[in-house]
Motif scaffolding. Structure first.
Motif, PDB file in Angstrom:
ATOM      1  N   MET A 106       0.829  -1.187   0.000  1.00  0.00           N
ATOM      2  CA  MET A 106       0.000   0.000   0.000  1.00  0.00           C
ATOM      3  C   MET A 106       0.867   1.241   0.000  1.00  0.00           C
ATOM      4  SD  MET A 106      -3.135  -0.394   2.551  1.00  0.00           S
ATOM      5  CE  MET A 106      -4.154  -1.796   2.531  1.00  0.00           C
ATOM      6  N   GLY A 107       0.361   2.277  -0.604  1.00  0.00           N
ATOM      7  CA  GLY A 107       1.097   3.526  -0.655  1.00  0.00           C
ATOM      8  C   GLY A 107       0.915   4.348   0.609  1.00  0.00           C
ATOM      9  N   THR A 108       1.768   5.315   0.753  1.00  0.00           N
ATOM     10  CA  THR A 108       1.740   6.189   1.919  1.00  0.00           C
ATOM     11  C   THR A 108       0.413   6.929   2.029  1.00  0.00           C
ATOM     12  OG1 THR A 108       4.106   6.502   1.701  1.00  0.00           O
ATOM     13  CG2 THR A 108       2.935   8.107   3.035  1.00  0.00           C
ATOM     14  N   LEU A 109      -0.075   7.423   0.900  1.00  0.00           N
ATOM     15  CA  LEU A 109      -1.320   8.194   0.934  1.00  0.00           C
ATOM     16  C   LEU A 109      -2.532   7.312   1.202  1.00  0.00           C
ATOM     17  CD1 LEU A 109      -0.541  10.646  -1.955  1.00  0.00           C
ATOM     18  CD2 LEU A 109      -0.434  11.061   0.488  1.00  0.00           C
ATOM     19  N   THR A 110      -2.496   6.079   0.722  1.00  0.00           N
ATOM     20  CA  THR A 110      -3.593   5.157   1.002  1.00  0.00           C
ATOM     21  C   THR A 110      -3.661   4.874   2.496  1.00  0.00           C
ATOM     22  OG1 THR A 110      -3.276   4.131  -1.157  1.00  0.00           O
ATOM     23  CG2 THR A 110      -4.550   2.897   0.455  1.00  0.00           C
ATOM     24  N   LEU A 111      -2.504   4.644   3.117  1.00  0.00           N
ATOM     25  CA  LEU A 111      -2.477   4.418   4.563  1.00  0.00           C
ATOM     26  C   LEU A 111      -2.941   5.649   5.325  1.00  0.00           C
ATOM     27  CD1 LEU A 111       0.819   2.393   4.992  1.00  0.00           C
ATOM     28  CD2 LEU A 111      -1.523   1.581   5.227  1.00  0.00           C
ATOM     29  N   ALA A 112      -2.562   6.834   4.849  1.00  0.00           N
ATOM     30  CA  ALA A 112      -2.991   8.064   5.505  1.00  0.00           C
ATOM     31  C   ALA A 112      -4.507   8.180   5.471  1.00  0.00           C
ATOM     32  CB  ALA A 112      -2.351   9.277   4.836  1.00  0.00           C
ATOM     33  N   LEU A 113      -5.116   7.817   4.364  1.00  0.00           N
ATOM     34  CA  LEU A 113      -6.574   7.880   4.250  1.00  0.00           C
ATOM     35  C   LEU A 113      -7.238   6.859   5.160  1.00  0.00           C
ATOM     36  CD1 LEU A 113      -9.111   8.969   2.883  1.00  0.00           C
ATOM     37  CD2 LEU A 113      -8.785   7.252   1.109  1.00  0.00           C
ATOM     38  N   ILE A 114      -6.724   5.639   5.168  1.00  0.00           N
ATOM     39  CA  ILE A 114      -7.320   4.584   5.988  1.00  0.00           C
ATOM     40  C   ILE A 114      -7.220   4.938   7.471  1.00  0.00           C
ATOM     41  CG2 ILE A 114      -7.030   2.189   6.730  1.00  0.00           C
ATOM     42  CD1 ILE A 114      -6.237   1.563   3.804  1.00  0.00           C
ATOM     43  N   GLU A 115      -6.083   5.502   7.877  1.00  0.00           N
ATOM     44  CA  GLU A 115      -5.904   5.862   9.281  1.00  0.00           C
ATOM     45  C   GLU A 115      -6.772   7.046   9.694  1.00  0.00           C
ATOM     46  OE1 GLU A 115      -1.748   6.573   9.596  1.00  0.00           O
ATOM     47  OE2 GLU A 115      -1.235   4.450   9.669  1.00  0.00           O
ATOM     48  N   ARG A 116      -7.240   7.816   8.745  1.00  0.00           N
ATOM     49  CA  ARG A 116      -7.991   9.027   9.078  1.00  0.00           C
ATOM     50  C   ARG A 116      -9.448   8.969   8.646  1.00  0.00           C
ATOM     51  NH1 ARG A 116      -3.850  13.292   6.813  1.00  0.00           N
ATOM     52  NH2 ARG A 116      -5.714  14.532   6.733  1.00  0.00           N
ATOM     53  N   ILE A 117     -10.011   7.787   8.614  1.00  0.00           N
ATOM     54  CA  ILE A 117     -11.403   7.635   8.208  1.00  0.00           C
ATOM     55  C   ILE A 117     -12.330   8.405   9.149  1.00  0.00           C
ATOM     56  CG2 ILE A 117     -13.290   5.966   8.081  1.00  0.00           C
ATOM     57  CD1 ILE A 117     -11.381   4.065   6.722  1.00  0.00           C
ATOM     58  N   ARG A 118     -12.031   8.387  10.438  1.00  0.00           N
ATOM     59  CA  ARG A 118     -12.869   9.143  11.393  1.00  0.00           C
ATOM     60  C   ARG A 118     -12.815  10.630  11.100  1.00  0.00           C
ATOM     61  NH1 ARG A 118     -11.713   6.348  17.256  1.00  0.00           N
ATOM     62  NH2 ARG A 118     -12.755   4.392  16.774  1.00  0.00           N
ATOM     63  N   GLU A 119     -11.624  11.121  10.804  1.00  0.00           N
ATOM     64  CA  GLU A 119     -11.475  12.544  10.492  1.00  0.00           C
ATOM     65  C   GLU A 119     -12.286  12.912   9.246  1.00  0.00           C
ATOM     66  OE1 GLU A 119      -7.986  15.601   9.121  1.00  0.00           O
ATOM     67  OE2 GLU A 119      -7.421  13.872  10.342  1.00  0.00           O
ATOM     68  N   VAL A 120     -12.267  12.046   8.255  1.00  0.00           N
ATOM     69  CA  VAL A 120     -13.048  12.290   7.045  1.00  0.00           C
ATOM     70  C   VAL A 120     -14.534  12.318   7.387  1.00  0.00           C
ATOM     71  CG1 VAL A 120     -13.700  11.338   4.797  1.00  0.00           C
ATOM     72  CG2 VAL A 120     -11.308  11.339   5.496  1.00  0.00           C
ATOM     73  N   GLY A 121     -14.959  11.406   8.237  1.00  0.00           N
ATOM     74  CA  GLY A 121     -16.364  11.377   8.662  1.00  0.00           C
ATOM     75  C   GLY A 121     -16.759  12.652   9.400  1.00  0.00           C
ATOM     76  N   ILE A 122     -15.891  13.144  10.267  1.00  0.00           N
ATOM     77  CA  ILE A 122     -16.177  14.382  11.001  1.00  0.00           C
ATOM     78  C   ILE A 122     -16.260  15.550  10.033  1.00  0.00           C
ATOM     79  CG2 ILE A 122     -15.230  16.034  12.661  1.00  0.00           C
ATOM     80  CD1 ILE A 122     -14.112  13.577  14.184  1.00  0.00           C
ATOM     81  N   LEU A 123     -15.333  15.605   9.075  1.00  0.00           N
ATOM     82  CA  LEU A 123     -15.381  16.682   8.085  1.00  0.00           C
ATOM     83  C   LEU A 123     -16.682  16.637   7.294  1.00  0.00           C
ATOM     84  CD1 LEU A 123     -11.709  16.614   6.729  1.00  0.00           C
ATOM     85  CD2 LEU A 123     -12.775  18.427   8.076  1.00  0.00           C
ATOM     86  N   ARG A 124     -17.117  15.438   6.937  1.00  0.00           N
ATOM     87  CA  ARG A 124     -18.392  15.300   6.210  1.00  0.00           C
ATOM     88  C   ARG A 124     -19.565  15.779   7.066  1.00  0.00           C
ATOM     89  NH1 ARG A 124     -18.810  14.461   0.870  1.00  0.00           N
ATOM     90  NH2 ARG A 124     -20.774  13.451   1.331  1.00  0.00           N
ATOM     91  N   CYS A 125     -19.549  15.435   8.352  1.00  0.00           N
ATOM     92  CA  CYS A 125     -20.632  15.865   9.253  1.00  0.00           C
ATOM     93  C   CYS A 125     -20.653  17.376   9.437  1.00  0.00           C
ATOM     94  CB  CYS A 125     -20.490  15.192  10.622  1.00  0.00           C
ATOM     95  SG  CYS A 125     -20.911  13.456  10.599  1.00  0.00           S
ATOM     96  N   LEU A 126     -19.477  17.995   9.347  1.00  0.00           N
ATOM     97  CA  LEU A 126     -19.394  19.446   9.495  1.00  0.00           C
ATOM     98  C   LEU A 126     -19.728  20.178   8.198  1.00  0.00           C
ATOM     99  CD1 LEU A 126     -16.197  19.744  11.699  1.00  0.00           C
ATOM    100  CD2 LEU A 126     -18.561  20.153  12.384  1.00  0.00           C
ATOM    101  N   GLY A 127     -19.998  19.420   7.138  1.00  0.00           N
ATOM    102  CA  GLY A 127     -20.447  20.031   5.904  1.00  0.00           C
ATOM    103  C   GLY A 127     -19.422  20.084   4.790  1.00  0.00           C
ATOM    104  N   ALA A 128     -18.281  19.475   4.980  1.00  0.00           N
ATOM    105  CA  ALA A 128     -17.275  19.469   3.921  1.00  0.00           C
ATOM    106  C   ALA A 128     -17.728  18.536   2.808  1.00  0.00           C
ATOM    107  CB  ALA A 128     -15.923  19.008   4.460  1.00  0.00           C
ATOM    108  N   GLY A 129     -17.538  18.988   1.607  1.00  0.00           N
ATOM    109  CA  GLY A 129     -17.900  18.168   0.456  1.00  0.00           C
ATOM    110  C   GLY A 129     -16.765  17.252   0.058  1.00  0.00           C
ATOM    111  N   ALA A 130     -17.075  16.361  -0.863  1.00  0.00           N
ATOM    112  CA  ALA A 130     -16.059  15.416  -1.339  1.00  0.00           C
ATOM    113  C   ALA A 130     -14.886  16.165  -1.976  1.00  0.00           C
ATOM    114  CB  ALA A 130     -16.679  14.444  -2.338  1.00  0.00           C
TER     115      ALA A 130
END
Length: 64
Positions: free
Chosen positions: A1-25
């Motif tokens: 796996m690449g570095t960026l893929t691991l960064a995304l997987i490790e930060r799934i909660r952060e992505v979810g929080i950003l989505r809840c706060l109204g951040a778009g894709a």
């Protein structure tokens, strides 16, 4: 796996929080793209420096 893929997987909660706060894709994609540029620049600088001015004897074959 690449570095960026691991960064995304490790930060799934952060992505979810950003989505809840109204951040778009697109905004979340921009965050990860910016991170990719920073990581890439961090690797390119030392890579170019080491390629342009190698350490003395780094490429020499040791003879007895």
């Amino acid at each position: 796996m690449g570095t960026l893929t691991l960064a995304l997987i490790e930060r799934i909660r952060e992505v979810g929080i950003l989505r809840c706060l109204g951040a778009g894709a697109r905004q979340i994609r921009r965050v990860f793209s910016t991170e990719a540029v920073v990581i890439g620049d961090g690797g390119v600088g030392p890579g170019l420096t080491s390629r342009i001015s190698p350490l003395p004897g780094a490429c020499s074959v040791r003879r007895r």
